[in-house]
Design a protein around this motif. Sequence first.
Motif, mmCIF file in Angstrom:
data_model
loop_
_atom_site.group_PDB
_atom_site.id
_atom_site.type_symbol
_atom_site.label_atom_id
_atom_site.label_comp_id
_atom_site.label_asym_id
_atom_site.label_seq_id
_atom_site.Cartn_x
_atom_site.Cartn_y
_atom_site.Cartn_z
ATOM 1 N N MET A 1 57.953 60.450 19.765
ATOM 2 C CA MET A 1 57.919 58.998 19.967
ATOM 3 C C MET A 1 58.520 58.636 21.316
ATOM 4 S SD MET A 1 59.518 55.977 17.543
ATOM 5 C CE MET A 1 58.319 56.275 16.244
ATOM 6 N N ASP A 2 57.915 57.661 21.964
ATOM 7 C CA ASP A 2 58.410 57.226 23.268
ATOM 8 C C ASP A 2 59.789 56.594 23.153
ATOM 9 O OD1 ASP A 2 56.099 57.939 24.735
ATOM 10 O OD2 ASP A 2 55.084 56.114 24.093
ATOM 11 N N ASN A 3 60.577 56.759 24.202
ATOM 12 C CA ASN A 3 61.871 56.086 24.285
ATOM 13 C C ASN A 3 61.667 54.702 24.893
ATOM 14 O OD1 ASN A 3 63.523 58.241 23.323
ATOM 15 N ND2 ASN A 3 63.237 59.276 25.287
ATOM 16 N N LEU A 4 62.112 53.671 24.184
ATOM 17 C CA LEU A 4 61.907 52.296 24.611
ATOM 18 C C LEU A 4 63.239 51.614 24.917
ATOM 19 C CD1 LEU A 4 59.316 51.153 21.897
ATOM 20 C CD2 LEU A 4 58.857 52.200 24.123
ATOM 21 N N LYS A 5 63.278 50.895 26.032
ATOM 22 C CA LYS A 5 64.464 50.135 26.411
ATOM 23 C C LYS A 5 64.011 48.747 26.843
ATOM 24 C CE LYS A 5 68.338 50.133 29.720
ATOM 25 N NZ LYS A 5 68.971 50.889 30.843
ATOM 26 N N LEU A 6 64.364 47.741 26.068
ATOM 27 C CA LEU A 6 63.982 46.363 26.327
ATOM 28 C C LEU A 6 65.166 45.628 26.949
ATOM 29 C CD1 LEU A 6 61.850 44.099 25.971
ATOM 30 C CD2 LEU A 6 62.814 43.709 23.685
ATOM 31 N N THR A 7 64.969 45.080 28.129
ATOM 32 C CA THR A 7 66.051 44.441 28.875
ATOM 33 C C THR A 7 65.818 42.938 28.963
ATOM 34 O OG1 THR A 7 66.487 46.413 30.200
ATOM 35 C CG2 THR A 7 67.223 44.311 31.115
ATOM 36 N N TYR A 8 66.831 42.158 28.528
ATOM 37 C CA TYR A 8 66.732 40.693 28.571
ATOM 38 C C TYR A 8 68.124 40.099 28.388
ATOM 39 C CZ TYR A 8 64.455 36.145 28.096
ATOM 40 O OH TYR A 8 64.036 34.851 28.300
ATOM 41 N N PHE A 9 68.203 38.785 28.564
ATOM 42 C CA PHE A 9 69.466 38.074 28.406
ATOM 43 C C PHE A 9 70.042 38.268 26.996
ATOM 44 C CE2 PHE A 9 67.078 35.547 31.573
ATOM 45 C CZ PHE A 9 67.987 35.567 32.613
ATOM 46 N N ASP A 10 71.352 38.164 26.910
ATOM 47 C CA ASP A 10 72.042 38.350 25.632
ATOM 48 C C ASP A 10 72.105 37.034 24.864
ATOM 49 O OD1 ASP A 10 73.445 39.325 23.518
ATOM 50 O OD2 ASP A 10 75.373 39.443 24.559
ATOM 51 N N PHE A 11 70.950 36.593 24.393
ATOM 52 C CA PHE A 11 70.902 35.476 23.452
ATOM 53 C C PHE A 11 69.652 35.615 22.600
ATOM 54 C CE2 PHE A 11 69.179 33.606 27.469
ATOM 55 C CZ PHE A 11 67.878 33.341 27.059
ATOM 56 N N ILE A 28 60.540 50.149 14.678
ATOM 57 C CA ILE A 28 60.351 50.958 15.884
ATOM 58 C C ILE A 28 61.687 51.081 16.615
ATOM 59 C CG2 ILE A 28 59.042 51.233 18.016
ATOM 60 C CD1 ILE A 28 57.304 51.103 15.473
ATOM 61 N N PRO A 29 62.221 52.271 16.782
ATOM 62 C CA PRO A 29 63.502 52.426 17.485
ATOM 63 C C PRO A 29 63.394 51.977 18.946
ATOM 64 C CG PRO A 29 62.902 54.437 16.299
ATOM 65 C CD PRO A 29 61.692 53.574 16.318
ATOM 66 N N PHE A 30 64.377 51.234 19.423
ATOM 67 C CA PHE A 30 64.405 50.839 20.826
ATOM 68 C C PHE A 30 65.831 50.480 21.207
ATOM 69 C CE2 PHE A 30 64.312 46.760 18.779
ATOM 70 C CZ PHE A 30 64.829 45.827 19.668
ATOM 71 N N GLU A 31 66.122 50.584 22.492
ATOM 72 C CA GLU A 31 67.417 50.153 23.016
ATOM 73 C C GLU A 31 67.314 48.692 23.398
ATOM 74 O OE1 GLU A 31 70.475 50.902 26.778
ATOM 75 O OE2 GLU A 31 68.888 52.375 26.363
ATOM 76 N N ASP A 32 68.097 47.867 22.738
ATOM 77 C CA ASP A 32 68.105 46.432 22.996
ATOM 78 C C ASP A 32 69.141 46.158 24.078
ATOM 79 O OD1 ASP A 32 67.759 43.728 22.866
ATOM 80 O OD2 ASP A 32 68.554 43.473 20.838
ATOM 81 N N ASN A 33 68.708 46.261 25.318
ATOM 82 C CA ASN A 33 69.612 46.150 26.461
ATOM 83 C C ASN A 33 69.789 44.680 26.845
ATOM 84 O OD1 ASN A 33 71.186 46.902 28.719
ATOM 85 N ND2 ASN A 33 69.381 46.864 30.041
ATOM 86 N N ARG A 34 70.891 44.097 26.401
ATOM 87 C CA ARG A 34 71.181 42.685 26.640
ATOM 88 C C ARG A 34 72.231 42.540 27.738
ATOM 89 N NH1 ARG A 34 70.312 39.239 21.746
ATOM 90 N NH2 ARG A 34 69.014 40.430 20.299
ATOM 91 N N PHE A 35 72.083 41.499 28.545
ATOM 92 C CA PHE A 35 73.080 41.275 29.600
ATOM 93 C C PHE A 35 73.429 39.791 29.659
ATOM 94 C CE2 PHE A 35 68.911 40.936 31.582
ATOM 95 C CZ PHE A 35 69.007 39.783 32.331
ATOM 96 N N LEU A 55 60.365 46.235 29.959
ATOM 97 C CA LEU A 55 60.382 47.289 28.951
ATOM 98 C C LEU A 55 60.237 48.625 29.656
ATOM 99 C CD1 LEU A 55 60.331 48.068 25.889
ATOM 100 C CD2 LEU A 55 57.837 48.090 26.089
ATOM 101 N N GLN A 56 61.214 49.497 29.451
ATOM 102 C CA GLN A 56 61.115 50.844 29.987
ATOM 103 C C GLN A 56 60.556 51.742 28.893
ATOM 104 O OE1 GLN A 56 64.539 52.329 32.062
ATOM 105 N NE2 GLN A 56 63.911 54.470 31.854
ATOM 106 N N VAL A 57 59.408 52.354 29.173
ATOM 107 C CA VAL A 57 58.775 53.299 28.257
ATOM 108 C C VAL A 57 58.925 54.683 28.885
ATOM 109 C CG1 VAL A 57 56.677 53.914 27.007
ATOM 110 C CG2 VAL A 57 57.124 51.514 27.590
ATOM 111 N N ASN A 58 59.854 55.453 28.338
ATOM 112 C CA ASN A 58 60.241 56.734 28.953
ATOM 113 C C ASN A 58 60.727 56.460 30.380
ATOM 114 O OD1 ASN A 58 59.593 58.134 26.567
ATOM 115 N ND2 ASN A 58 57.440 58.211 27.162
ATOM 116 N N ASP A 59 59.974 56.864 31.405
ATOM 117 C CA ASP A 59 60.428 56.674 32.785
ATOM 118 C C ASP A 59 59.699 55.546 33.506
ATOM 119 O OD1 ASP A 59 62.234 58.812 32.570
ATOM 120 O OD2 ASP A 59 60.678 60.270 33.083
ATOM 121 N N VAL A 60 58.869 54.807 32.787
ATOM 122 C CA VAL A 60 58.070 53.757 33.412
ATOM 123 C C VAL A 60 58.616 52.382 33.008
ATOM 124 C CG1 VAL A 60 55.777 52.732 33.587
ATOM 125 C CG2 VAL A 60 56.015 55.219 33.388
#
Length: 207
Positions: A1-11, A28-35, A55-60
């Motif tokens: 499964m692809d590694n997912l990292k979703l980046t957005y404001f923390d709200f 679906i597992p993903f990193e919820d990257n909030r700032f 959204l980072q999908v693996n290295d993209v």
Amino acid sequence: MDNLKLTYFDFDGGRAEPARLALHIGGIPFEDNRFAPADFAEVRKATPLDQVPTLQVNDVVVTQGNAITRYAGKLAGLYPEDALQALFCDEVMSALEDVNVKIGATFGLKGDDLKKARDALASETLPRYLRWLQHQLESRGGAYLADNRLTIADLKALIVLRWLSSGKLDHIPADLIATVAPKLTGYMDRIANTPAIAQYYEKRAGA
């Protein structure tokens, strides 16, 4: 499964929230990257178009909120396979993004300029979109906006309608939806009470 990292404001809300919900609902597992909003100036330096969500999908790294939400919806089984139903879903998503853009254009205005711009939205633009959305809902059976089931169109509608009725937008009446498109109020509440969505926000409230 692809590694997912979703980046957005923390709200809770905004352009990343439908994708967050879709991934949660689909398990679906993903990193919820909030700032924090204060960190946006630094975060945006690493984004393709100086904006979030990404959204980072693996290295993209991928940009554009609707595209990310559609991808999340496909992974979670919340995007129609039928071409016409997918078109209906995309139509709603794009119209709701119009609403985001039109409201966003008023940020940064102050005083009388803000009031004038928001009054115009509340009296003309938003009612037109809200009545249209209510018509789409009714014409498709009254329960969902596409495919006779929960899709990402409903998730995006929930987030935008909640925002409009939050009372947090100066000069946008909190009862605007109830006034101009009342059937959307019950729809919004029903979608919010979908077990997986209610569970998500209960967990968020206790975080």
